[in-house]
Scaffold this active site. Structure first.
Site, PDB file in Angstrom:
ATOM      1  N   LYS A  11       0.837  -1.207   0.000  1.00  0.00           N
ATOM      2  CA  LYS A  11       0.000   0.000   0.000  1.00  0.00           C
ATOM      3  C   LYS A  11       0.876   1.263   0.000  1.00  0.00           C
ATOM      4  CE  LYS A  11      -3.849  -2.296   2.369  1.00  0.00           C
ATOM      5  NZ  LYS A  11      -4.928  -2.129   3.372  1.00  0.00           N
ATOM      6  N   TYR A  51     -12.372  -3.020  -3.830  1.00  0.00           N
ATOM      7  CA  TYR A  51     -12.854  -3.163  -2.444  1.00  0.00           C
ATOM      8  C   TYR A  51     -14.384  -3.153  -2.369  1.00  0.00           C
ATOM      9  CZ  TYR A  51      -8.255  -2.641  -0.182  1.00  0.00           C
ATOM     10  OH  TYR A  51      -6.964  -2.831   0.288  1.00  0.00           O
ATOM     11  N   PHE A  59     -15.919   2.656   6.787  1.00  0.00           N
ATOM     12  CA  PHE A  59     -14.543   3.057   6.462  1.00  0.00           C
ATOM     13  C   PHE A  59     -14.249   3.029   4.958  1.00  0.00           C
ATOM     14  CE2 PHE A  59     -14.409  -1.521   7.518  1.00  0.00           C
ATOM     15  CZ  PHE A  59     -13.823  -2.042   6.381  1.00  0.00           C
ATOM     16  N   ARG A  87      -0.865 -14.438   4.299  1.00  0.00           N
ATOM     17  CA  ARG A  87      -1.562 -13.763   5.402  1.00  0.00           C
ATOM     18  C   ARG A  87      -0.802 -13.918   6.714  1.00  0.00           C
ATOM     19  NH1 ARG A  87      -6.487 -11.804   4.319  1.00  0.00           N
ATOM     20  NH2 ARG A  87      -7.396 -12.070   6.377  1.00  0.00           N
ATOM     21  N   THR A  93      -4.925  -7.736  10.646  1.00  0.00           N
ATOM     22  CA  THR A  93      -5.273  -6.521   9.892  1.00  0.00           C
ATOM     23  C   THR A  93      -4.837  -5.259  10.640  1.00  0.00           C
ATOM     24  OG1 THR A  93      -7.181  -7.688   8.996  1.00  0.00           O
ATOM     25  CG2 THR A  93      -7.195  -5.299   8.769  1.00  0.00           C
ATOM     26  N   ARG A 104       2.980  -6.295   9.085  1.00  0.00           N
ATOM     27  CA  ARG A 104       2.165  -5.193   9.610  1.00  0.00           C
ATOM     28  C   ARG A 104       2.657  -4.739  10.981  1.00  0.00           C
ATOM     29  NH1 ARG A 104      -3.299  -8.031   7.461  1.00  0.00           N
ATOM     30  NH2 ARG A 104      -3.534  -6.927   5.478  1.00  0.00           N
ATOM     31  N   ASN A 114      -2.048  -0.146   6.884  1.00  0.00           N
ATOM     32  CA  ASN A 114      -1.493  -1.420   7.362  1.00  0.00           C
ATOM     33  C   ASN A 114      -0.550  -2.087   6.354  1.00  0.00           C
ATOM     34  OD1 ASN A 114      -3.439  -2.254   5.572  1.00  0.00           O
ATOM     35  ND2 ASN A 114      -4.432  -3.693   6.963  1.00  0.00           N
ATOM     36  N   HIS A 117      -1.967  -5.391   1.576  1.00  0.00           N
ATOM     37  CA  HIS A 117      -3.231  -6.128   1.438  1.00  0.00           C
ATOM     38  C   HIS A 117      -2.928  -7.542   0.977  1.00  0.00           C
ATOM     39  CE1 HIS A 117      -7.213  -7.374   0.109  1.00  0.00           C
ATOM     40  NE2 HIS A 117      -6.595  -7.857  -0.960  1.00  0.00           N
ATOM     41  N   GLU A 128      -9.413 -10.962  -7.430  1.00  0.00           N
ATOM     42  CA  GLU A 128      -8.463  -9.856  -7.239  1.00  0.00           C
ATOM     43  C   GLU A 128      -7.339  -9.893  -8.282  1.00  0.00           C
ATOM     44  OE1 GLU A 128      -9.165  -9.126  -2.470  1.00  0.00           O
ATOM     45  OE2 GLU A 128      -7.227  -9.868  -3.140  1.00  0.00           O
TER      46      GLU A 128
HETATM   47  P1  CMP Z   1      -7.069  -4.970   3.569  1.00  0.00           P
HETATM   48  O1  CMP Z   1      -6.416  -6.290   3.807  1.00  0.00           O
HETATM   49  O2  CMP Z   1      -6.557  -4.128   2.474  1.00  0.00           O
HETATM   50  O3  CMP Z   1      -8.647  -5.218   3.334  1.00  0.00           O
HETATM   51  C1  CMP Z   1      -9.601  -4.237   3.611  1.00  0.00           C
HETATM   52  C2  CMP Z   1      -9.016  -3.074   4.343  1.00  0.00           C
HETATM   53  O4  CMP Z   1      -9.944  -2.248   4.993  1.00  0.00           O
HETATM   54  C3  CMP Z   1      -8.123  -3.580   5.452  1.00  0.00           C
HETATM   55  O5  CMP Z   1      -6.965  -4.133   4.920  1.00  0.00           O
HETATM   56  C4  CMP Z   1      -7.919  -2.337   6.286  1.00  0.00           C
HETATM   57  O6  CMP Z   1      -6.830  -1.549   5.845  1.00  0.00           O
HETATM   58  C5  CMP Z   1      -9.220  -1.601   6.021  1.00  0.00           C
HETATM   59  N1  CMP Z   1     -10.051  -1.610   7.227  1.00  0.00           N
HETATM   60  C6  CMP Z   1     -10.634  -2.652   7.807  1.00  0.00           C
HETATM   61  N2  CMP Z   1     -11.307  -2.247   8.906  1.00  0.00           N
HETATM   62  C7  CMP Z   1     -11.108  -0.906   8.996  1.00  0.00           C
HETATM   63  C8  CMP Z   1     -11.549   0.061   9.913  1.00  0.00           C
HETATM   64  N3  CMP Z   1     -12.319  -0.265  10.961  1.00  0.00           N
HETATM   65  N4  CMP Z   1     -11.166   1.335   9.704  1.00  0.00           N
HETATM   66  C9  CMP Z   1     -10.393   1.661   8.622  1.00  0.00           C
HETATM   67  N5  CMP Z   1      -9.959   0.757   7.721  1.00  0.00           N
HETATM   68  C10 CMP Z   1     -10.313  -0.517   7.916  1.00  0.00           C
END
Ligand code: CMP
Length: 142
Positions: A11, A51, A59, A87, A93, A104, A114, A117, A128
């Site tokens: 990211k 997404y 969010f 993962r 996450t 992360r 984070n 992805h 994806e």
């Molecule tokens: P990712 O693995 O890219 O998949 C979806 C993304 O949404 C996740 O990582 C986070 O970066 C983001 N995400 C998930 N929950 C939240 C949250 N509560 N607030 C902000 N971002 C979020």
């Protein structure tokens, strides 16, 4: 064990923090082959469609704005148990909840920022990967 493919996105914070090399190194060291990779700056539409499963979440707007805030590095990884292995390398996450030594935990700032992805399942990975790469852009070992 099954050979799988998964999608990985370094990211904007991972790119800006100069962590691309270290992140891809960790994937290869864990036995994942990089069969495609590219740096790109996502359009709003590309990020929103990627997404779409989160579009009703509070969010979503923040997530999309963040993902289009700078360049990203998108890779397809292939190997045994690739989805889970990737993962596991990423960690939880929320970087604050991620195990020590995971990507992360080492580089992430918060749940939105984070660093990487990763696809959450083989079927998700198929969608994806297809979102960003055509078949002839993938280079598995023959
Ligand atoms: P990712 O693995 O890219 O998949 C979806 C993304 O949404 C996740 O990582 C986070 O970066 C983001 N995400 C998930 N929950 C939240 C949250 N509560 N607030 C902000 N971002 C979020």
């Amino acid at each position: 064990m099954a050979i799988e493919r998964t999608l990985s996105i370094v990211k904007p914070d991972g790119v800006a923090g100069k962590h691309i090399g270290e992140i891809l190194r960790r994937f290869e060291a864990a036995g994942l082959r990089i069969i495609a990779t590219k740096m790109t700056h996502l359009s709003r539409r590309e990020a929103e469609e990627f997404y779409y499963v989160h579009k009703e979440r509070g969010f979503f707007g923040e997530l999309v704005n963040y993902m289009i805030s700078g360049p990203v590095v998108i890779s397809v990884l292939e190997g045994e148990n690739a989805v889970l292995k990737h993962r596991d390398l990423l960690g939880a996450t929320d970087p604050k909840k991620a195990d020590k030594g995971t990507i992360r935990a080492d580089f992430g700032k918060d749940i939105g920022t984070n660093t990487v992805h990763g696809s959450d399942a083989v079927d998700t990975a198929k969608f994806e990967i297809g979102h960003f790469f055509s078949g002839c852009e993938l280079h598995p070992l023959k």
